[in-house]
Write an enzyme that holds these catalytic residues in place. Sequence first.
Site, mmCIF file in Angstrom:
data_model
loop_
_atom_site.group_PDB
_atom_site.id
_atom_site.type_symbol
_atom_site.label_atom_id
_atom_site.label_comp_id
_atom_site.label_asym_id
_atom_site.label_seq_id
_atom_site.Cartn_x
_atom_site.Cartn_y
_atom_site.Cartn_z
ATOM 1 N N ARG A 160 0.949 -1.132 -0.009
ATOM 2 C CA ARG A 160 -0.152 -0.149 0.087
ATOM 3 C C ARG A 160 0.911 1.164 -0.034
ATOM 4 O O ARG A 160 0.645 2.308 -0.778
ATOM 5 C CB ARG A 160 -0.954 -0.059 1.224
ATOM 6 C CG ARG A 160 -1.869 0.992 1.110
ATOM 7 C CD ARG A 160 -3.128 0.657 2.248
ATOM 8 N NE ARG A 160 -3.952 1.617 2.105
ATOM 9 C CZ ARG A 160 -4.368 2.451 2.936
ATOM 10 N NH1 ARG A 160 -3.274 2.699 3.667
ATOM 11 N NH2 ARG A 160 -5.280 3.402 2.921
ATOM 12 N N HIS A 194 0.544 4.280 -2.816
ATOM 13 C CA HIS A 194 0.256 5.501 -2.371
ATOM 14 C C HIS A 194 1.492 6.322 -2.747
ATOM 15 O O HIS A 194 1.234 7.592 -2.955
ATOM 16 C CB HIS A 194 -0.077 5.509 -0.828
ATOM 17 C CG HIS A 194 -1.689 5.200 -0.597
ATOM 18 N ND1 HIS A 194 -2.297 5.775 0.361
ATOM 19 C CD2 HIS A 194 -2.260 4.400 -1.194
ATOM 20 C CE1 HIS A 194 -3.634 5.162 0.385
ATOM 21 N NE2 HIS A 194 -3.538 4.067 -0.606
ATOM 22 N N VAL A 204 1.084 9.565 -6.138
ATOM 23 C CA VAL A 204 1.338 11.089 -6.020
ATOM 24 C C VAL A 204 2.823 11.407 -6.148
ATOM 25 O O VAL A 204 3.733 11.014 -5.438
ATOM 26 C CB VAL A 204 0.882 11.577 -4.266
ATOM 27 C CG1 VAL A 204 1.124 12.978 -3.949
ATOM 28 C CG2 VAL A 204 -0.424 10.955 -4.106
ATOM 29 N N GLY A 232 4.692 10.698 -8.374
ATOM 30 C CA GLY A 232 5.463 9.390 -9.020
ATOM 31 C C GLY A 232 6.122 8.817 -7.717
ATOM 32 O O GLY A 232 5.877 8.999 -6.666
ATOM 33 N N ASP A 265 8.443 8.201 -5.818
ATOM 34 C CA ASP A 265 9.853 9.142 -5.600
ATOM 35 C C ASP A 265 10.003 8.998 -3.984
ATOM 36 O O ASP A 265 10.757 9.966 -3.433
ATOM 37 C CB ASP A 265 9.509 10.612 -6.121
ATOM 38 C CG ASP A 265 8.498 11.119 -5.374
ATOM 39 O OD1 ASP A 265 7.611 10.568 -4.796
ATOM 40 O OD2 ASP A 265 8.370 12.652 -5.312
ATOM 41 N N ASN A 278 -3.968 8.521 3.818
ATOM 42 C CA ASN A 278 -3.074 7.945 4.371
ATOM 43 C C ASN A 278 -2.825 8.089 6.000
ATOM 44 O O ASN A 278 -2.212 7.270 6.693
ATOM 45 C CB ASN A 278 -1.564 8.817 4.070
ATOM 46 C CG ASN A 278 -1.289 8.317 2.402
ATOM 47 O OD1 ASN A 278 -1.641 7.470 2.049
ATOM 48 N ND2 ASN A 278 -0.530 9.343 1.935
ATOM 49 N N PRO A 314 -7.427 7.115 -4.973
ATOM 50 C CA PRO A 314 -8.731 6.638 -5.063
ATOM 51 C C PRO A 314 -9.404 6.571 -3.577
ATOM 52 O O PRO A 314 -9.055 6.099 -2.559
ATOM 53 C CB PRO A 314 -8.771 5.336 -5.725
ATOM 54 C CG PRO A 314 -7.323 5.160 -6.423
ATOM 55 C CD PRO A 314 -6.477 6.005 -5.327
ATOM 56 N N HIS A 371 -5.769 -6.616 -2.671
ATOM 57 C CA HIS A 371 -6.542 -6.647 -1.399
ATOM 58 C C HIS A 371 -6.984 -8.252 -1.108
ATOM 59 O O HIS A 371 -8.002 -8.493 -0.742
ATOM 60 C CB HIS A 371 -7.917 -5.940 -1.781
ATOM 61 C CG HIS A 371 -7.912 -4.571 -2.050
ATOM 62 N ND1 HIS A 371 -8.783 -3.513 -2.135
ATOM 63 C CD2 HIS A 371 -6.897 -3.644 -1.108
ATOM 64 C CE1 HIS A 371 -8.480 -2.323 -1.877
ATOM 65 N NE2 HIS A 371 -6.949 -2.272 -1.393
ATOM 66 N N THR A 424 -8.850 -16.345 2.639
ATOM 67 C CA THR A 424 -7.467 -16.652 2.935
ATOM 68 C C THR A 424 -7.042 -15.169 3.263
ATOM 69 O O THR A 424 -6.123 -14.724 2.196
ATOM 70 C CB THR A 424 -6.865 -17.033 1.753
ATOM 71 O OG1 THR A 424 -6.946 -16.558 0.644
ATOM 72 C CG2 THR A 424 -7.198 -18.743 1.438
ATOM 73 N N ASP A 433 -3.290 -14.631 -3.253
ATOM 74 C CA ASP A 433 -3.920 -15.737 -4.140
ATOM 75 C C ASP A 433 -4.986 -15.088 -5.152
ATOM 76 O O ASP A 433 -5.094 -13.777 -4.831
ATOM 77 C CB ASP A 433 -4.351 -16.917 -3.417
ATOM 78 C CG ASP A 433 -5.488 -16.547 -2.379
ATOM 79 O OD1 ASP A 433 -5.993 -15.532 -2.576
ATOM 80 O OD2 ASP A 433 -5.446 -17.346 -1.466
#
Length: 293
Positions: free
Chosen positions: A41, A45, A49, A51, A53, A73, A129, A159, A214, A219
């Site tokens: 994540r 994230h 934003v 790129g 970096d 965040n 998003p 997810h 799971t 998977d």
Amino acid sequence: CNAQLSTTFYATTCPNISSVVLNVIEQAQRVDVRSAPKLIRLHFHDCFVNGCDGSLLLDNADGILSEKDAFPNAGSVDGFSLGGVSCADILAIASQISVNLVGGPSYLVPLGRRDGRTANRAGANTELPSPLANLNELKSNFSAKGLDSTDLVALSGAHTFGRAKCNTFSHRLYNFANSGGPDQTIEPTYLERLRQTCPQNGAPTTLENLDQSTPDVFDNEYFENLQSGKGLLQTDQLLFSSTGADTVAVVNRFGDSETEFFDAFVRSMIKMGNIGTLTGTQGEIRADCKRVN
């Protein structure tokens, strides 16, 4: 014009970078099973934003409004204690290792990103998003970064592990879109389970598994869950339940074949990892990921 990233970028300067990061992540994963999904994540994230970096890792400082405090965040990005190579590259390597460690595909990560000297909190608030987004909003978030519908579905497949807080999905359980009832796309027994975890005036920060079957394995169960109305977030389930959407066939393809999902996930992760990268003499290599040099 950007220099190309390369999978052998650290071959001479830091040949054991992967094993160093692997050791850190294995230890973290033993303490907190959520470490791996948290790291992916972070990379996502970060890339969305300014790129890829490492800007997400910067703390507040003179002239820097940290992205960590942006709404998407705050209180939910974790895993900042890795130092060394460029911070942006560490996130990319850590994501690959995190996926592979819990059953997902292994792949060579293109490296050579350099770290930005600024953060972009406003961008973090608008370009990431929202869990309340509709399909068109999701698609435009992704297409603004050069990612298509297949990338959207493949990357959402992350997810397949991790947790989400009640406040990211409880709006689906009761008076969804002022309908007086729940989101009709939620399978009824799953709805009951979620209502027990997140009662109407319950704690907003209670955690629920993103993938109920799971929860800690990488998977393709996430897609099978969508096919049976058991996607946790609105932005998960609508990939399958939006009639006529081009994402439905992709969900079915990944639900039917884990190999197809893994192959697409690798392609999309590499594509995402190339967003707005700084290379060559651009940016810097931060000595401490939380601060510019």
